[in-house]
Design an enzyme around this catalytic site. Structure first.
Site, mmCIF file in Angstrom:
data_model
loop_
_atom_site.group_PDB
_atom_site.id
_atom_site.type_symbol
_atom_site.label_atom_id
_atom_site.label_comp_id
_atom_site.label_asym_id
_atom_site.label_seq_id
_atom_site.Cartn_x
_atom_site.Cartn_y
_atom_site.Cartn_z
ATOM 1 N N HIS A 103 0.807 -1.231 0.000
ATOM 2 C CA HIS A 103 0.000 0.000 0.000
ATOM 3 C C HIS A 103 0.837 1.277 0.000
ATOM 4 O O HIS A 103 0.493 2.260 0.669
ATOM 5 C CB HIS A 103 -0.950 0.000 1.190
ATOM 6 N N HIS A 174 -9.674 2.181 0.686
ATOM 7 C CA HIS A 174 -9.608 1.021 1.582
ATOM 8 C C HIS A 174 -10.695 1.062 2.658
ATOM 9 O O HIS A 174 -10.439 0.760 3.824
ATOM 10 C CB HIS A 174 -8.228 0.940 2.233
ATOM 11 N N GLU A 288 -11.700 -3.696 -2.568
ATOM 12 C CA GLU A 288 -10.750 -2.734 -3.110
ATOM 13 C C GLU A 288 -10.600 -2.925 -4.623
ATOM 14 O O GLU A 288 -10.047 -3.923 -5.073
ATOM 15 C CB GLU A 288 -9.395 -2.902 -2.426
#
Length: 323
Positions: A103, A174, A288
């Site tokens: 991420h 997210h 996601e």
């Protein structure tokens, strides 16, 4: 509505923008581009917040690991070994999910303060410049995300980015959804328009692409979600110019229904089996929209390379109804 929400220890102000339309209220923070809350009615008109979040900024600062509601970048999901090659050069990233990068690294987009400005009557645009070398990624990236509510109350997230040097980009949001508003979300029902998925190794790195038929990854027909999922689904539609509906999540008790439409080729299903306190495992479900994990190291996956002559565009729409 724009308001001062909090102030970081270095004096940086954090603002909160509230969007309201068609019975839906969404609150967005300039810190991390976080979707703090999404309030929607159930079948009887009773409103509840259907995403996990904190009332105060300190909650996000102290519990950054789950990425609650955050704007994820430069690269959503994992990059194996925290390394990738582009045009003959190898780039090293922070192995913040050892041995992988996850991420965007140690201080990805989820931990940055974004500029905010109105985008029409029912939207807000977040923007920032990610410097060349930030978290190891090449190129100066100008990036934005516009959050808006359409006439039905659907939350539309539109991403855009340009670079001055070849780089990789994979952006997502997210948020963890719990359509009941509280409790465990494992009893929610889910449908995903995906005939294939990417199985993973012990480090959650894809090992290839396989069919979902006759596996627990087959959500082509609506069924209970359950637990123990952190996998990317290969959407049947592929990459599309406009957002196409690919998933539906519903809570039979409240009647709330979430639909997901996207331009992206993949959808990561994460059942939040490792949420820390004050939450419990399974309290939310993340859907996601994305390109695939570790794409920079997998030439057979859709490319995440962005070059100076190109513009990155991606759009996802979260729709809310009840039945």
């Amino acid at each position: 509505m724009n308001e001062l929400f909090a102030t970081l220890s270095d004096g940086t102000p954090v603002h909160r923008w509230t969007l309201e339309r068609a019975g839906v209220r969404v609150r967005i923070l300039s810190y991390g581009g976080i979707v703090q809350s999404v309030e929607v009615p159930d079948r009887d008109g009773r409103t509840a917040d259907v995403v996990l979040g904190f009332a105060e900024l300190d909650g996000y600062l102290e519990h950054s690991g789950p990425y609650l509601g955050a704007f994820i970048g430069r690269y959503a999901n994992r990059i194996a070994g925290g390394r990738f090659e582009l045009d003959g050069l190898t780039y090293a990233l922070a192995p913040n999910n050892a041995p992988n990068s996850l991420h965007g690294g140690e201080r990805g987009f989820d931990k940055r303060v974004w500029d905010m400005e109105p985008a029409g009557e029912h939207g807000v645009r977040l923007s920032r410049v990610s410097a060349h070398g930030e978290e190891g990624f090449p190129g100066r990236l100008e990036v934005s995300g516009t959050y808006s509510l359409d006439e039905s109350g659907a939350l539309r997230i539109s991403y855009e980015a340009v670079t001055d040097a070849p780089t990789i980009v994979n952006l997502t949001n997210h948020s963890y959804f719990n359509l009941a508003g509280s409790g465990n979300a494992g009893g929610h029902e889910l449908r995903i328009a995906a005939s294939r998925f990417t199985p993973v190794d012990a480090d959650l790195i894809p090992t290839g692409i396989e069919e979902v038929a006759d596996t627990r990854f087959d959500f082509r027909r609506t069924r209970k979600v359950g637990a123990d999922y952190d996998h990317n689904f290969v959407l049947d539609k592929g990459i599309t110019e406009g957002a196409v509906e690919v998933a539906e999540l519903s809570d039979p008790a409240s009647g709330r229904v979430l639909t997901v439409a996207t331009t992206e080729p993949g959808l990561q299903l994460y059942t939040a089996d490792h949420l820390p306190e004050p939450f419990a495992p399974g309290d939310g479900i993340a859907l996601e929209t994305q390109h695939f994990p570790d794409s920079p190291n997998r030439p057979e996956f859709p490319s995440t390379v962005l070059r100076p002559e190109e513009t990155y565009r991606s759009e996802t729409v979260y729709g809310f109804t009840s039945r």
